[in-house]
Design a protein around this motif. Sequence first.
Motif, PDB file in Angstrom:
ATOM      1  N   ALA A 127       0.832  -1.206   0.000  1.00 14.17           N
ATOM      2  CA  ALA A 127       0.000   0.000   0.000  1.00 14.17           C
ATOM      3  C   ALA A 127       0.864   1.253   0.000  1.00 14.17           C
ATOM      4  O   ALA A 127       0.560   2.241  -0.682  1.00 14.17           O
ATOM      5  N   ARG A 128       1.965   1.223   0.765  1.00 18.01           N
ATOM      6  CA  ARG A 128       2.856   2.378   0.824  1.00 18.01           C
ATOM      7  C   ARG A 128       3.513   2.617  -0.533  1.00 18.01           C
ATOM      8  O   ARG A 128       3.602   3.756  -1.002  1.00 18.01           O
ATOM      9  N   GLU A 129       3.970   1.526  -1.190  1.00 21.75           N
ATOM     10  CA  GLU A 129       4.607   1.665  -2.503  1.00 21.75           C
ATOM     11  C   GLU A 129       3.609   2.175  -3.536  1.00 21.75           C
ATOM     12  O   GLU A 129       3.954   2.984  -4.403  1.00 21.75           O
ATOM     13  N   ALA A 130       2.352   1.679  -3.456  1.00 24.10           N
ATOM     14  CA  ALA A 130       1.325   2.147  -4.392  1.00 24.10           C
ATOM     15  C   ALA A 130       1.058   3.631  -4.203  1.00 24.10           C
ATOM     16  O   ALA A 130       0.893   4.378  -5.176  1.00 24.10           O
ATOM     17  N   ALA A 131       1.023   4.072  -2.939  1.00 24.22           N
ATOM     18  CA  ALA A 131       0.801   5.495  -2.668  1.00 24.22           C
ATOM     19  C   ALA A 131       1.955   6.335  -3.195  1.00 24.22           C
ATOM     20  O   ALA A 131       1.748   7.419  -3.750  1.00 24.22           O
ATOM     21  N   GLU A 132       3.179   5.820  -3.045  1.00 28.95           N
ATOM     22  CA  GLU A 132       4.341   6.541  -3.548  1.00 28.95           C
ATOM     23  C   GLU A 132       4.320   6.615  -5.071  1.00 28.95           C
ATOM     24  O   GLU A 132       4.693   7.641  -5.661  1.00 28.95           O
ATOM     25  N   ARG A 133       3.885   5.514  -5.724  1.00 24.87           N
ATOM     26  CA  ARG A 133       3.787   5.530  -7.194  1.00 24.87           C
ATOM     27  C   ARG A 133       2.759   6.545  -7.650  1.00 24.87           C
ATOM     28  O   ARG A 133       2.988   7.291  -8.611  1.00 24.87           O
ATOM     29  N   ARG A 134       1.600   6.572  -6.969  1.00 20.84           N
ATOM     30  CA  ARG A 134       0.559   7.538  -7.353  1.00 20.84           C
ATOM     31  C   ARG A 134       1.051   8.970  -7.165  1.00 20.84           C
ATOM     32  O   ARG A 134       0.773   9.841  -7.996  1.00 20.84           O
ATOM     33  N   ALA A 135       1.797   9.209  -6.072  1.00 21.98           N
ATOM     34  CA  ALA A 135       2.317  10.552  -5.833  1.00 21.98           C
ATOM     35  C   ALA A 135       3.317  10.939  -6.914  1.00 21.98           C
ATOM     36  O   ALA A 135       3.324  12.083  -7.398  1.00 21.98           O
TER      37      ALA A 135
END
Length: 271
Positions: free
Chosen positions: A148-156
């Motif tokens: 979830a953290r990596e996905a949030a970083e990718r979206r950012a």
Amino acid sequence: MSDTNTNRNLPTTQAGHASPFDSIRRIDEYGNEFWSARELQPLMGYQRWEDFSGTVIDRAIRSSENVGSYSDQAFSPFTEKGTGGRARSDYRLSRNAAYLVAMNGDPNKPQVAAAQSYFAAQTRSAEVASAMPSYPQALRGWAEELEAREAAERRAAELQAVNQVLAPKAGRWDRFLDTEGLVSMRAMADMLGEDVRTVTAWLVDINVFRKEQSRYGGNRNLPRRAYQVSEHFKVKIESNKGVSFQVAYATAKGLDLVDELWQKRQVLPAA
């Protein structure tokens, strides 16, 4: 009741001896632990089954009912063969049910105090164990959190990249827009250095505009419906000397589109 399901891996007391309550703890074929009320009776200092079942077990059942936790699985009655082959009644008690039986015993009996101490400790240990995630569960939790953290970083990062692309365009047309955020087709044509009829005819050629017979009279080059819905252009009804007509305006988004298409139009083919 058969002894084939008796748990042989018995925890020991501080003195190094197995607890007598552990010695009668049983595991069924589904891995569920239970205690026989008949076997619990003498360990709690009761000589007669009638005294034990008619007082202690009955009070435990009523106590369970009063707090809304009673179930037939916790206090499961059954009949087995006793001494001499005669049928006798018994209860299969879950850990919580056995705990309630111990708590409803005669507090003056030292055996009851021992049972209360044992089942209180067993119940507390089970609560702590159930509250702690297993190692595989913990690993899954960590993996899900990391994902979830990596996905949030990718979206950012994606959003930042989009903003970097759009940033040069942001506000570039502000000085040309009116209070509604619109600019006339004539003003847009002036920006391109062309006559407005040439520009609108070109927009018709590339299917951004279409030539329409206005219900208010005359033919006009107006943006197609799709480009109005997408907010590239807006059509307003205006009037002059009592005559109403449709007028096209471009938004900042429309100016971006026209500027991009017009620049491509100006590219000369290679010699």
